[in-house]
Enzyme design. Structure first.
Site, PDB file in Angstrom:
ATOM      1  N   SER A 115      -3.325  -7.716   2.994  1.00 50.43           N
ATOM      2  CA  SER A 115      -3.645  -7.547   4.416  1.00 50.43           C
ATOM      3  C   SER A 115      -4.114  -8.875   5.006  1.00 50.43           C
ATOM      4  CB  SER A 115      -4.740  -6.490   4.593  1.00 50.43           C
ATOM      5  OG  SER A 115      -4.262  -5.237   4.167  1.00 50.43           O
TER       6      SER A 115
ATOM      7  N   ARG B 293      -2.114  -6.058  -8.285  1.00 57.52           N
ATOM      8  CA  ARG B 293      -0.899  -6.847  -8.065  1.00 57.52           C
ATOM      9  C   ARG B 293      -0.679  -7.893  -9.147  1.00 57.52           C
ATOM     10  NH1 ARG B 293      -2.923  -8.118  -2.178  1.00 57.52           N
ATOM     11  NH2 ARG B 293      -4.720  -8.256  -3.549  1.00 57.52           N
TER      12      ARG B 293
ATOM     13  N   LYS C 228     -16.182  -8.618  11.389  1.00 58.24           N
ATOM     14  CA  LYS C 228     -16.349  -8.963  12.811  1.00 58.24           C
ATOM     15  C   LYS C 228     -15.027  -9.132  13.547  1.00 58.24           C
ATOM     16  CE  LYS C 228     -20.940 -11.027  12.660  1.00 58.24           C
ATOM     17  NZ  LYS C 228     -21.159 -11.219  11.218  1.00 58.24           N
TER      18      LYS C 228
ATOM     19  N   HIS D 196       0.841  -1.210   0.000  1.00 61.32           N
ATOM     20  CA  HIS D 196       0.000   0.000   0.000  1.00 61.32           C
ATOM     21  C   HIS D 196       0.876   1.260   0.000  1.00 61.32           C
ATOM     22  CE1 HIS D 196      -3.049  -2.644   2.384  1.00 61.32           C
ATOM     23  NE2 HIS D 196      -3.514  -2.509   1.166  1.00 61.32           N
TER      24      HIS D 196
END
Ligand code: PNS
Length: 162
Positions: free
Chosen positions: A132, A94, A45, A21
């Site tokens: 991530s 990517r 969550k 990023h």
């Protein structure tokens, strides 16, 4: 509003921000004078960091670098863009595997707001395997993510109970 806006919005979950990023933001700054990194306030969550913490970590990472702003948004991205009078949506691409999803959201955003324009940048090849999700998994399983995430994120991860 002028249609030529110097602001590019880089939306994402950024949970957490990683060096891929950061590379995209650096590249974008060679094209656009201002980049707004916009964290989606999603309802995941099990996030590692709250949206407010993610914004703080992005600010810490780019502290001292002019032209970068970090904020969060909820709801439709195009509504946030209109509010900010920005029409460039910046995304990293990517590999071919990213293409289908990116193409789908680009077309949907354009359908929602015809002025939305997507710009895709590719990170340095050393970051093409970073995501991530992978960072979260490695961290949750006790792995070391030093050198894959910016230092403020690494420090925050070390303080976080696994
Ligand atoms: O980092 P991510 O999770 O791939 O980012 C996805 C993001 C935040 C760009 C996308 O989910 C988004 O823009 N969400 C906001 C809701 C929205 O506008 N949806 C319509 C387009 S799919």
């Amino acid at each position: 509003m002028s249609k030529k806006t110097p602001v590019a919005v880089y939306p994402g979950s950024f949970d957490p921000l990683h060096l891929g990023h950061v590379d995209i933001v650096r590249r974008a700054l060679t094209i656009f004078p201002n980049v707004v990194v916009a964290v989606l306030e999603n309802t995941d969550k099990l996030p590692l960091f709250s949206p407010a913490q993610r914004v703080e970590l992005i600010r810490d990472t780019f502290a001292g670098m002019s032209g970068v702003e970090a904020t969060s948004f909820s709801g439709l991205l195009v509504d946030f863009m209109r509010q900010r009078q920005a029409r460039i949506i910046l995304r990293g691409m990517r590999a071919v595997s990213d293409f289908e999803y990116e193409f789908q959201i680009a077309l949907m955003n354009r359908r929602l707001w015809v002025e939305a324009e997507h710009v895709f940048l590719t990170p340095n090849e050393e970051y093409t395997y970073l995501s991530s999700r992978v960072i979260r998994e490695v961290w949750r399983l006790g792995g070391d993510v030093t050198g894959l995430v910016p230092e403020p994120v690494n420090r925050a991860l070390k303080r976080l109970p696994r």
